[in-house]
Write a protein that holds these residues in place. Sequence first.
Motif, mmCIF file in Angstrom:
data_model
loop_
_atom_site.group_PDB
_atom_site.id
_atom_site.type_symbol
_atom_site.label_atom_id
_atom_site.label_comp_id
_atom_site.label_asym_id
_atom_site.label_seq_id
_atom_site.Cartn_x
_atom_site.Cartn_y
_atom_site.Cartn_z
ATOM 1 N N GLY A 77 2.384 -7.183 -25.574
ATOM 2 C CA GLY A 77 3.352 -6.087 -25.507
ATOM 3 C C GLY A 77 3.124 -5.126 -24.364
ATOM 4 O O GLY A 77 3.792 -4.082 -24.293
ATOM 5 N N GLY A 78 2.188 -5.454 -23.460
ATOM 6 C CA GLY A 78 1.905 -4.578 -22.338
ATOM 7 C C GLY A 78 2.929 -4.705 -21.224
ATOM 8 O O GLY A 78 3.672 -5.684 -21.157
ATOM 9 N N LYS A 79 2.969 -3.705 -20.361
ATOM 10 C CA LYS A 79 3.858 -3.705 -19.205
ATOM 11 C C LYS A 79 3.089 -4.127 -17.964
ATOM 12 O O LYS A 79 1.940 -3.724 -17.777
ATOM 13 N N THR A 80 3.731 -4.910 -17.108
ATOM 14 C CA THR A 80 3.097 -5.344 -15.881
ATOM 15 C C THR A 80 4.004 -5.051 -14.690
ATOM 16 O O THR A 80 5.223 -4.985 -14.820
ATOM 17 N N LEU A 81 3.376 -4.896 -13.538
ATOM 18 C CA LEU A 81 4.081 -4.580 -12.306
ATOM 19 C C LEU A 81 3.668 -5.578 -11.238
ATOM 20 O O LEU A 81 2.474 -5.854 -11.062
ATOM 21 N N VAL A 82 4.652 -6.110 -10.520
ATOM 22 C CA VAL A 82 4.397 -7.085 -9.461
ATOM 23 C C VAL A 82 4.929 -6.537 -8.148
ATOM 24 O O VAL A 82 6.127 -6.254 -8.025
ATOM 25 N N LEU A 83 4.051 -6.379 -7.169
ATOM 26 C CA LEU A 83 4.450 -5.916 -5.846
ATOM 27 C C LEU A 83 4.573 -7.126 -4.932
ATOM 28 O O LEU A 83 3.588 -7.796 -4.628
ATOM 29 N N LEU A 84 5.788 -7.400 -4.493
ATOM 30 C CA LEU A 84 6.048 -8.518 -3.600
ATOM 31 C C LEU A 84 5.777 -8.099 -2.158
ATOM 32 O O LEU A 84 5.338 -6.979 -1.898
ATOM 33 N N ASN B 190 0.826 -1.201 0.000
ATOM 34 C CA ASN B 190 0.000 0.000 0.000
ATOM 35 C C ASN B 190 0.863 1.255 0.000
ATOM 36 O O ASN B 190 0.566 2.233 -0.705
ATOM 37 N N GLY B 191 1.957 1.223 0.784
ATOM 38 C CA GLY B 191 2.861 2.367 0.798
ATOM 39 C C GLY B 191 3.521 2.591 -0.549
ATOM 40 O O GLY B 191 3.629 3.728 -1.027
ATOM 41 N N VAL B 192 3.969 1.503 -1.185
ATOM 42 C CA VAL B 192 4.580 1.614 -2.512
ATOM 43 C C VAL B 192 3.582 2.182 -3.516
ATOM 44 O O VAL B 192 3.894 3.108 -4.276
ATOM 45 N N TYR B 193 2.375 1.627 -3.522
ATOM 46 C CA TYR B 193 1.367 2.051 -4.497
ATOM 47 C C TYR B 193 1.043 3.529 -4.338
ATOM 48 O O TYR B 193 0.878 4.244 -5.333
ATOM 49 N N ALA C 205 5.653 -1.200 8.221
ATOM 50 C CA ALA C 205 5.663 -1.845 6.908
ATOM 51 C C ALA C 205 5.176 -0.864 5.844
ATOM 52 O O ALA C 205 5.746 -0.766 4.747
ATOM 53 N N HIS C 206 4.114 -0.127 6.156
ATOM 54 C CA HIS C 206 3.598 0.877 5.229
ATOM 55 C C HIS C 206 4.625 1.967 4.969
ATOM 56 O O HIS C 206 4.849 2.388 3.820
ATOM 57 N N ASP C 207 5.292 2.431 6.034
ATOM 58 C CA ASP C 207 6.296 3.485 5.874
ATOM 59 C C ASP C 207 7.475 3.006 5.032
ATOM 60 O O ASP C 207 8.016 3.767 4.212
ATOM 61 N N LEU C 208 7.871 1.752 5.236
ATOM 62 C CA LEU C 208 8.949 1.202 4.416
ATOM 63 C C LEU C 208 8.514 1.150 2.953
ATOM 64 O O LEU C 208 9.327 1.403 2.049
ATOM 65 N N GLY C 209 7.244 0.837 2.718
ATOM 66 C CA GLY C 209 6.734 0.826 1.355
ATOM 67 C C GLY C 209 6.834 2.189 0.693
ATOM 68 O O GLY C 209 7.226 2.305 -0.473
ATOM 69 N N ARG C 210 6.511 3.235 1.437
ATOM 70 C CA ARG C 210 6.631 4.586 0.886
ATOM 71 C C ARG C 210 8.105 4.917 0.608
ATOM 72 O O ARG C 210 8.422 5.542 -0.406
#
Length: 281
Positions: free
Chosen positions: A212-219, A14-17, A257-262
Amino acid sequence: MSFAGGGNRCYWQNGVYEVLAERFDLKPSLVVGASAGAWQAVVALLGIGAQVLPKIVAGCDGSVPNIDWRRRHISHDLFPVGALYRSLMEFFVDDQALKKLQAKARVLVAVSRIPRGLPTLLAPVVGIAAYQIEKHLFGPVHPRFGRALGFKAEFLPVTAMVHGRELIDCLIASAGVPPFMPIMRPNGRVALDGGLVDNVPVAPLTEVEAQGGKTLVLLSRLYRNLPIVKGRTYIQPSERIRTGQFDITDGEGIAAAHDLGRHDGAAFVKDFDGSRTRITR
């Protein structure tokens, strides 16, 4: 776009997004999530992270223990996490939220169907044991043991749902890890945690990548080696996320965890902008 499972660790996603959405015009056409990652996908697409995080942190203040022995007199369920997880989603997901989500993207929720002939009560033990053994021995991003044992991935389409409670039941099913979470039966069949087949659900993404599309994977955890797939970007935490997957007493760990994501999202944006600058020069 894919959101991996991982319990409380998924608040990192969630932080990354949030950071990526601030920098880029994120409009994924296809979003797939497994276990708690499926819930984070819903939170991200609805843009309710700023409301969800304070509520989950406040609810995980230690006032309710991870194992509540008092519940043995009320029910056979000693683990409050399942009921709290449902109540959290019920606070934010209703029929209107479902319609909004359906308008945002094609969303798929990963569940695992058990092998034919394997008893329902034994299936979680077998599936979880296989996943843990493979994870500790080899640490693959995309495990194979569960599939080899006969567990099959199924991706339930949110577009087929009519009421918000259907989405909630589906999300609970995707996180079905007894005894922490209840066993659900979407479409009348037993479903377990989507991560028992692949905790990082990417199978549906191949149709986008093939065009040919781009995809994103959040681990949600660190891996030694990330797969190299044309058109696909993996983002993983910069360090081990220390909060427990089902720990309802560690609100501070979830917030961390959220802060690390940001922090990690900002690092990704910085690297991306830097590489674009070098290319244009």
